[in-house]
Design a protein around this motif. Sequence first.
Motif, PDB file in Angstrom:
ATOM      1  N   HIS A 232     -12.145  17.704  -8.265  1.00 52.12           N
ATOM      2  CA  HIS A 232     -13.367  18.324  -8.779  1.00 52.12           C
ATOM      3  C   HIS A 232     -14.391  18.730  -7.730  1.00 52.12           C
ATOM      4  CE1 HIS A 232     -11.824  17.233 -12.683  1.00 52.12           C
ATOM      5  NE2 HIS A 232     -11.746  15.970 -12.297  1.00 52.12           N
ATOM      6  N   ARG A 233     -14.476  17.991  -6.646  1.00 51.93           N
ATOM      7  CA  ARG A 233     -15.480  18.340  -5.624  1.00 51.93           C
ATOM      8  C   ARG A 233     -14.952  18.038  -4.231  1.00 51.93           C
ATOM      9  NH1 ARG A 233     -20.116  14.618  -8.327  1.00 51.93           N
ATOM     10  NH2 ARG A 233     -21.717  15.935  -7.423  1.00 51.93           N
ATOM     11  N   PRO A 234     -13.895  18.723  -3.840  1.00 50.95           N
ATOM     12  CA  PRO A 234     -13.224  18.366  -2.580  1.00 50.95           C
ATOM     13  C   PRO A 234     -14.144  18.452  -1.356  1.00 50.95           C
ATOM     14  CG  PRO A 234     -12.404  20.471  -3.418  1.00 50.95           C
ATOM     15  CD  PRO A 234     -13.245  19.866  -4.502  1.00 50.95           C
ATOM     16  N   TRP A 235     -15.221  19.244  -1.456  1.00 53.99           N
ATOM     17  CA  TRP A 235     -16.114  19.387  -0.290  1.00 53.99           C
ATOM     18  C   TRP A 235     -16.848  18.091   0.025  1.00 53.99           C
ATOM     19  CZ3 TRP A 235     -16.105  22.419  -4.641  1.00 53.99           C
ATOM     20  CH2 TRP A 235     -17.018  22.065  -5.639  1.00 53.99           C
ATOM     21  N   LEU A 236     -16.793  17.133  -0.902  1.00 56.88           N
ATOM     22  CA  LEU A 236     -17.486  15.870  -0.643  1.00 56.88           C
ATOM     23  C   LEU A 236     -16.644  14.875   0.161  1.00 56.88           C
ATOM     24  CD1 LEU A 236     -19.373  15.102  -3.981  1.00 56.88           C
ATOM     25  CD2 LEU A 236     -20.180  16.257  -1.916  1.00 56.88           C
ATOM     26  N   LEU A 237     -15.401  15.231   0.448  1.00 51.54           N
ATOM     27  CA  LEU A 237     -14.540  14.299   1.190  1.00 51.54           C
ATOM     28  C   LEU A 237     -15.006  14.152   2.630  1.00 51.54           C
ATOM     29  CD1 LEU A 237     -10.764  14.871   0.525  1.00 51.54           C
ATOM     30  CD2 LEU A 237     -12.131  12.827   0.121  1.00 51.54           C
ATOM     31  N   THR A 238     -15.098  12.922   3.080  1.00 50.36           N
ATOM     32  CA  THR A 238     -15.531  12.696   4.462  1.00 50.36           C
ATOM     33  C   THR A 238     -14.511  11.833   5.194  1.00 50.36           C
ATOM     34  OG1 THR A 238     -16.651  10.660   3.841  1.00 50.36           O
ATOM     35  CG2 THR A 238     -17.959  12.676   3.788  1.00 50.36           C
ATOM     36  N   LYS A 239     -14.715  11.712   6.490  1.00 49.46           N
ATOM     37  CA  LYS A 239     -13.786  10.865   7.242  1.00 49.46           C
ATOM     38  C   LYS A 239     -13.922   9.401   6.852  1.00 49.46           C
ATOM     39  CE  LYS A 239     -16.550  10.185  11.368  1.00 49.46           C
ATOM     40  NZ  LYS A 239     -16.791  10.513  12.755  1.00 49.46           N
ATOM     41  N   GLU A 240     -15.057   9.031   6.261  1.00 47.15           N
ATOM     42  CA  GLU A 240     -15.217   7.644   5.801  1.00 47.15           C
ATOM     43  C   GLU A 240     -14.239   7.335   4.659  1.00 47.15           C
ATOM     44  OE1 GLU A 240     -17.965   9.544   6.539  1.00 47.15           O
ATOM     45  OE2 GLU A 240     -18.374   8.429   8.399  1.00 47.15           O
ATOM     46  N   HIS A 241     -14.053   8.324   3.799  1.00 45.86           N
ATOM     47  CA  HIS A 241     -13.058   8.113   2.732  1.00 45.86           C
ATOM     48  C   HIS A 241     -11.688   7.825   3.341  1.00 45.86           C
ATOM     49  CE1 HIS A 241     -15.944  10.582   0.238  1.00 45.86           C
ATOM     50  NE2 HIS A 241     -15.695   9.560  -0.555  1.00 45.86           N
ATOM     51  N   ILE A 242     -11.359   8.606   4.333  1.00 42.13           N
ATOM     52  CA  ILE A 242     -10.044   8.469   4.966  1.00 42.13           C
ATOM     53  C   ILE A 242      -9.932   7.105   5.647  1.00 42.13           C
ATOM     54  CG2 ILE A 242      -8.467   9.496   6.672  1.00 42.13           C
ATOM     55  CD1 ILE A 242      -9.123  11.265   4.184  1.00 42.13           C
ATOM     56  N   GLU A 243     -11.001   6.759   6.310  1.00 43.17           N
ATOM     57  CA  GLU A 243     -11.018   5.490   7.034  1.00 43.17           C
ATOM     58  C   GLU A 243     -10.706   4.310   6.117  1.00 43.17           C
ATOM     59  OE1 GLU A 243     -14.732   4.795   8.987  1.00 43.17           O
ATOM     60  OE2 GLU A 243     -13.734   3.595  10.532  1.00 43.17           O
ATOM     61  N   ARG A 244     -11.260   4.357   4.906  1.00 43.08           N
ATOM     62  CA  ARG A 244     -11.042   3.271   3.957  1.00 43.08           C
ATOM     63  C   ARG A 244      -9.556   3.056   3.657  1.00 43.08           C
ATOM     64  NH1 ARG A 244     -15.260   5.123  -0.262  1.00 43.08           N
ATOM     65  NH2 ARG A 244     -16.711   5.623   1.415  1.00 43.08           N
ATOM     66  N   PHE A 245      -8.816   4.162   3.646  1.00 40.62           N
ATOM     67  CA  PHE A 245      -7.378   4.043   3.387  1.00 40.62           C
ATOM     68  C   PHE A 245      -6.640   3.399   4.552  1.00 40.62           C
ATOM     69  CE2 PHE A 245      -8.335   7.233   0.261  1.00 40.62           C
ATOM     70  CZ  PHE A 245      -7.514   6.857  -0.786  1.00 40.62           C
ATOM     71  N   LEU A 246      -7.001   3.853   5.714  1.00 42.60           N
ATOM     72  CA  LEU A 246      -6.197   3.482   6.874  1.00 42.60           C
ATOM     73  C   LEU A 246      -6.592   2.132   7.452  1.00 42.60           C
ATOM     74  CD1 LEU A 246      -6.239   7.040   8.407  1.00 42.60           C
ATOM     75  CD2 LEU A 246      -4.423   6.008   7.067  1.00 42.60           C
ATOM     76  N   LYS A 247      -7.844   1.753   7.179  1.00 43.10           N
ATOM     77  CA  LYS A 247      -8.324   0.510   7.787  1.00 43.10           C
ATOM     78  C   LYS A 247      -8.415  -0.642   6.806  1.00 43.10           C
ATOM     79  CE  LYS A 247     -10.054   1.614  12.133  1.00 43.10           C
ATOM     80  NZ  LYS A 247     -11.277   2.308  12.566  1.00 43.10           N
ATOM     81  N   ALA A 248      -7.972  -0.405   5.558  1.00 42.65           N
ATOM     82  CA  ALA A 248      -8.053  -1.479   4.571  1.00 42.65           C
ATOM     83  C   ALA A 248      -7.325  -2.696   5.125  1.00 42.65           C
ATOM     84  CB  ALA A 248      -7.421  -1.029   3.262  1.00 42.65           C
ATOM     85  N   GLU A 249      -7.903  -3.883   4.880  1.00 43.62           N
ATOM     86  CA  GLU A 249      -7.276  -5.066   5.466  1.00 43.62           C
ATOM     87  C   GLU A 249      -5.918  -5.323   4.843  1.00 43.62           C
ATOM     88  OE1 GLU A 249     -10.022  -8.273   5.638  1.00 43.62           O
ATOM     89  OE2 GLU A 249     -11.132  -7.197   7.206  1.00 43.62           O
ATOM     90  N   GLU A 250      -5.926  -5.291   3.506  1.00 48.01           N
ATOM     91  CA  GLU A 250      -4.653  -5.419   2.816  1.00 48.01           C
ATOM     92  C   GLU A 250      -4.286  -4.041   2.281  1.00 48.01           C
ATOM     93  OE1 GLU A 250      -3.959  -8.936  -0.039  1.00 48.01           O
ATOM     94  OE2 GLU A 250      -6.112  -8.776   0.315  1.00 48.01           O
TER      95      GLU A 250
END
Length: 547
Positions: A232-250
């Motif tokens: 719905h609003r792809p322009w709101l995607l930031t590198k922080e969103h990405i970071e959450r995926f890759l750096k999740a502890e579990e």
Amino acid sequence: MEVQDQESLGRWDGLGSRDASSRTEAMENICQEVLRKAEAIGPIPTSPPSSLASGSPPNSDLNDILAHLLMLSRRCPFEDVKKSCIRLLQTVQDLGVRIPRPLGNGPSRFIPEKEILQVSKVDTRTQSIFEDAFAALGRLDNISLVMGFHPQYLESFLRTQHYLLQMDGPLPLHYRHYIGIMAAARHQCSYLVNLHVNDFLQVGGDLKWLNGLDEAPQKLQQLGELNKILAHRPWLLTKEHIERFLKAEEHSWSLAELIHAVVLLTHYHSLASFTFGCGIMPEIHCDGGHTFRPPSLSQYCVCDIANGNSHATHHDNLFGNQEVNGEVEVLMERMKQLQECRDDEEASQEEMATRFEREKTESMLVVTAEEEECVPSRDISRHFEDPSYGYKDFSRRGEHVPTFRVQDYSWEDHGFSLVNRLYPDVGQMLDEKFQMAYNLTYNTMATHKDVDTSMLRRAIWNYIHCMFGIRYDDYDYGEINQLLDRSFKIYIKTMVCSPEKTTKRMYESFWRQFQHSEKVHVNLLLMEARMQAELLYALRAITRYMT
Ligand SMILES: CC(C)C[C@H](N)C(=O)O
């Protein structure tokens, strides 16, 4: 045709055997099972038990098989298999078992069945693509049948989809179908949800996950937010969103897995657009595609009975088509004029930027009609939380969409190489598919031949990107208003932003003199442009995270 040499692309690998005899054997096994079950039912009741009144007879295993046989008897591209299914259904019926009949007329609510099937019958190339698709999935779905108007594209589409779903890749098979379900459910596309629920279970997916995202593994739950933003609003995607995926502890994601998921999400968002945009019917063997009830007269439209019409286009005449005569010629004249002015008048950079901003703002204000509410046939809202988060929530408020300049981040120079690095063949396949959709032409406009339509196709593509804030600085957005009229813009906006609201009336009211195959062609452009726009935002965020 401006498309690439198809032969050089080759056929996609690993599609299984195209030899019909092994299929026939499998069918015969099914047939025998059905017969055994049919005989086990014993004497057939002459008056239907009460469960029949609701359209579903009691023995649901048998019903599934019968529904499957019905689908094969209509859709199987191998003639011998098709015939044995017809024979079998006949035998079962002779035993006194009620067999199902298809609901609706053909693969699309918008396009008369006769037109779609004609295409698949005459063209041997399409026929062989259909055979491959069937061999890969054990079905030939309505989407493929409708895309069959454009075999070169269909081939590229199926090759990509097959690769994403079935070939070696970062994510396990059941995850892939589950992600498909999540993405389709964002747009309440029960057609795609149903298909992938079946596939998900077939590859061993856990039934429990289908109760909702919160019953799926943590790792998939994380995708919920990304799914929503991308749709719905792809322009709101930031590198922080990405970071959450890759750096999740579990349950953290690898980059390759994330790219796989992103490609699947965007593939199914845009396929939901195509599904609604072309009025794709439920599959014959799925919910809503068949019934065990005998036909009742009251379900027919009086005009059908009067004139023997089996499809719905006769309603077209009710609108009268006086005022649309000449629509194509007017459009062609505009294209000619624009072509001429292009050569002698160059607008300044500022002026070009203003034209883009104006078009972007206007596109936010195009309202998608909401008179006809759609009723999803399965409760799919449970697959995603926060069903209220849709396009309308911000478009009404007139949210500002920032401008994304293609010279800073483009598919060709940036996105493509990123995907290629992390999920190699897919980058290539997507690239071919985008090019195919963008360059496809038959040089026709309704009944006119030898027309260069590139200007019109480019306007459509760029208009969609413009709605997503994506700007090409060498394009004059003034052209869009000359070439795309209001009803067309309403259709585009609806189909791209809130596909579930697309109605038959919208489909009928744009480009009334054009062929159905051309409207499907428009859908391909819309679908691929949407997919590329979503991907660009996701890939840009990933690149930003990496650098
Ligand atoms: C979408 C349509 C304008 C396509 C046109 N019939 C062509 O072959 O280029």
